[in-house]
Design an enzyme around this catalytic site. Structure first.
Site, PDB file in Angstrom:
ATOM      1  N   ARG A  83      -1.287   5.476  -2.155  1.00  0.00           N
ATOM      2  CA  ARG A  83      -1.052   4.044  -1.974  1.00  0.00           C
ATOM      3  C   ARG A  83      -0.158   3.806  -0.761  1.00  0.00           C
ATOM      4  O   ARG A  83      -0.397   2.884   0.026  1.00  0.00           O
ATOM      5  CB  ARG A  83      -0.401   3.439  -3.226  1.00  0.00           C
ATOM      6  CG  ARG A  83      -1.334   3.302  -4.408  1.00  0.00           C
ATOM      7  CD  ARG A  83      -0.660   2.582  -5.555  1.00  0.00           C
ATOM      8  NE  ARG A  83      -0.421   1.176  -5.261  1.00  0.00           N
ATOM      9  CZ  ARG A  83       0.419   0.402  -5.935  1.00  0.00           C
ATOM     10  NH1 ARG A  83       1.134   0.900  -6.932  1.00  0.00           N
ATOM     11  NH2 ARG A  83       0.567  -0.872  -5.610  1.00  0.00           N
ATOM     12  N   CYS A  97       8.720  -0.694  -3.929  1.00  0.00           N
ATOM     13  CA  CYS A  97       7.517  -0.047  -4.463  1.00  0.00           C
ATOM     14  C   CYS A  97       6.401  -1.077  -4.378  1.00  0.00           C
ATOM     15  O   CYS A  97       6.245  -1.725  -3.356  1.00  0.00           O
ATOM     16  CB  CYS A  97       7.761   0.439  -5.894  1.00  0.00           C
ATOM     17  SG  CYS A  97       8.400  -0.849  -6.995  1.00  0.00           S
TER      18      CYS A  97
END
Length: 295
Positions: free
Chosen positions: A194, A253
């Site tokens: 990611r 995040c």
């Protein structure tokens, strides 16, 4: 006072001492938001209060006339899990009976991913006496700790009073202004694929904030699910930072949740408190004018 981690044995002694204490079960599943509360109902530490990521630890927002969902105007961050205002969070703490003189202990079944959110929020609300149960519910049960499936009685409402913010919340504007500056080091806690932009299952854009370093939050734990020793964490973060000033670290995040184990790990390692960008990638990437890096 426990302020970072508490072991199973330490928690048992604390319970036996009769000291003011509240335990929170923060178990959750992003892909199945009802699962955490169901797990709590099936087995939790006796007396534990359930803290739902979506309804207690995030701004629930309001539904507009057209059916769209929007955070309250006073929400403290954007992103997929916007932080509620400190005042709304204090109202929730009061509603479950949490008081300023209590020691808070937080745990989950998810490698401290979700309980870290409550750990950080209590610090942000001015409450220093909060610790994560090292190893989570799994460690508790492995050591013979009792669990129950019974419904917990409701608590009398308290009057939790906010204190000075003991942890810093970084805004999108601050993060953007700090890009390329030696005074800021971004650490992204998402999985490497990611971070590199190879896949993005949750947000509309793949990639990462330019210049961010990558440390997946699971790297803070050993095979037993407990945090690594302080010296090992220190060595690993020193290797990641490579001389950068740890005081300038800003953690993020996808939505400001899984970044917190990195915040906690740095404190275990002996660094001072570092900042959290709670809006994280999900807030950053919603504006197409903000730069994106891949690879």
């Amino acid at each position: 006072m426990y302020t970072t981690l508490i072991s199973v044995d330490e928690l048992k002694r604390l319970q036996a001492s009769g000291a003011p204490l509240m335990i929170f079960d923060c178990s959750f599943d992003l892909m199945n938001p009802a699962a955490g509360e169901e797990q709590y109902r099936q087995a939790h530490i006796p007396g534990a209060v359930y803290a739902n990521l979506d309804t207690a630890l995030s701004d629930q927002g309001v539904v507009a006339p057209d059916g769209t969902h929007h955070p309250h105007p006073d929400a403290a961050s954007g992103g997929r899990h916007p932080l509620p205002s400190r005042e709304r969070f204090a109202m929730w703490l009061s509603s479950v009976g949490f008081a300023n003189e209590m020691q808070a202990v937080v745990y989950d079944r998810n490698n401290a991913n979700y309980c870290g959110r409550l750990w950080w929020m209590l610090k942000w609300a001015g409450h220093e006496a909060v610790a994560a149960l090292d190893g989570g519910l799994q460690a508790w049960q492995a050591a013979g700790g009792a669990v129950t499936d019974r419904e917990e009685p409701s608590h009398f409402q308290s009057n939790f009073k906010l204190g000075p913010e003991l942890r810093r919340l970084a805004t999108t504007r601050e993060v953007q202004a700090g890009l390329g500056q030696a005074t800021q080091t971004l650490i992204d806690a998402r999985a490497p694929a990611r971070y590199r932009g190879e896949t993005e299952p949750l947000d509309p854009v793949a990639g990462h904030i330019p210049g961010a370093l990558n440390r997946p939050f699971g790297q803070n734990l050993g095979p037993d699910g407990r945090f690594k020793p302080a010296a090992q964490l220190r060595e690993e973060f020193d290797g990641l930072l490579r001389g950068r000033d740890p005081r300038g670290v800003v953690h993020h995040c996808g939505s400001g949740v899984s970044a917190v184990p990195n915040v906690l790990a740095m404190e275990i390692a002996g660094y001072g408190p570092t900042a959290l960008y709670a809006g994280s990638w999900s807030e950053w990437c919603r504006d197409a004018s903000r730069p994106v890096e891949r690879g």
